[in-house]
Design a protein around this motif. Structure first.
Motif: not given
Length: 419
Positions: A342-362
């Motif tokens: 799910v790397n591509m999907l994770f990168e699409e959600i991780d809008a700022d490219g920080s390596g993790f997803i915040t609730f706002n991004e989610f």
């Protein structure tokens, strides 16, 4: 003087262009029917009816004033001008039509093409309500034009008896418009359809998005009334649909293409979601099914509470961040695929490219991709069903309460049956 000379010049103008005009029936005066409803509208040359009817006021696009010769002719008729760029134009137009229709003869009759656009004359599409809102008698005028097989060209205009609205029709312009359309369809011996001018706009938009033009036909008026949708909402959904359907033949989405767009494998949860979209069960999703599915199934499931619950399930260490490992682990469990990438999907959600997803991004991703919200609730339903099947008779104590997911599921299933 103008209304004597201009009709004569108009007839001469069209005669020189090779038109033969045939008039059937009798036109009544403005006191008997302040409004003339003309249909079908299929060509620029339907303007001959303005000459035939003695230069009534017309409802016309403001752009038509710039047309050579015809634009000058149009100005003489004191038209009600419509600008599709002006957000207040519709309200102003209806007000002006009502003022003229109720002027008790101070204004000439108002001539309106109630379809609001050109068609191919094989049917009558839904009439716009502007001509029927004033609640005054309307005289239908049917048009039959042969521009292909006759020489000279023949235009037949039939003035039908005026339609005097009942009290029920005065209260419901849509009902009034529908009954006048039925009368005209019977006179023309053509069927009616619930498609509208907005469907034509959606067809053009579909073509611009490299979809087959017919993909935009959704019976806009019917679907917008049922789902309380505006034009801009449906246009946005068409753009989202096009992102999935561009590579599909015929502008219809299969299960494999649906999975590819969501960047997920085909699993029972995904098949369940696809089946809810596929309302006619033909194994594909067309644009109309997509609009209904997103509006009824997905967006109601995309609530703040649901998104927070989903985020917490992903965030196993409760640090308000979702790492790639956490994201992958839950999706593998949810979809039952041990080697899921799910790397591509994770990168699409991780809008700022920080390596993790915040609730706002989610949350932002879920708002623009509502299909995932319903996929999540569908997974919960499957898990709950499996748990019930595996449990013993006394393992669950039913309280009689219904969860929001259950309510959403039941309503969507009910809608699927009745639509």
């Amino acid at each position: 003087m103008c209304r004597t000379v201009m009709p004569a010049l108009g007839r001469a103008y069209y005669f020189c262009m090779g038109f033969r005009v045939i008039i059937k029936g009798k036109q009544v005066n403005s006191s008997e029917a302040p409004i003339l409803a003309v249909a079908p509208h299929s060509t620029f040359f339907d303007g001959i009816v303005c000459v035939v009817a003695g230069l009534p006021s017309t409802v016309s696009r403001v752009e038509n004033l710039a047309t050579p010769i015809f634009g000058r002719f149009l100005r003489c008729m004191q038209p009600v001008l419509v600008s599709r760029k002006d957000p207040n134009s519709r309200k102003n137009t209806i007000h002006e039509i009502e003022t003229r229709a109720k002027s008790e003869g101070r204004w000439p009759q108002v001539l309106i093409f109630p379809e609001g656009t050109c068609t191919n004359r094989t049917c009558l599409i839904t009439f716009k309500q502007g001509a029927f809102i004033p609640g005054v008698p309307v005289q239908p005028v049917s048009v039959e034009t042969d521009l292909l097989w006759s020489s000279p060209f023949v235009s037949v205009f039939q003035f039908l008896p005026p339609h005097v609205p009942t009290e029920e029709e005065k209260k419901s312009p849509a009902l009034y418009a529908s009954r006048v359309r039925e009368t005209m369809a019977q006179a023309l011996r053509v069927p009616v359809t619930d498609h509208t001018y907005e469907d034509c706009r959606l067809m053009i938009s579909a073509g611009e998005l490299t979809l087959p033009m017919e993909a935009g036909l959704v019976e806009f008026t019917k679907i917008s009334c049922k789902l309380n949708l505006k034009w801009d909402n449906v246009k946005k959904e068409l753009e989202n649909f096009a992102a999935m359907a561009r590579s599909c033949k015929g502008g219809r989405i299969t299960l494999d293409e649906f999975a590819r767009f969501l960047k997920l494998p085909v699993t029972p949860a995904l098949e369940e979601l696809f089946a809810l979209f596929d309302r006619d069960g033909d194994g594909t999703i067309d644009f109309r099914e997509y609009v209904i599915g997103v509006t009824i199934l997905c967006r109601p499931a995309n609530t703040e509470d649901l998104l927070r619950m989903a985020f917490k399930l992903f965030d196993t260490d409760e640090d308000e961040k979702i790492t790639l490992d956490e994201f992958t682990s839950l999706l593998r469990s949810a979809l039952g695929v041990s080697d899921l990438n799910v790397n591509m999907l994770f990168e699409e959600i991780d809008a700022d490219g920080s390596g993790f997803i915040t609730f706002n991004e989610f949350q932002a991703f879920a708002r623009t991709h509502p299909e995932y919200a319903k996929l999540f609730t569908t997974y919960l339903e499957i898990q709950r069903y499996q748990a019930i099947q595996e449990a013993g008779p006394g393992d669950f104590e039913w309280t009689g309460e219904t969860t929001s997911e259950e309510t959403s599921e039941e309503s969507s299933t009910s809608d699927k049956k009745e639509d």
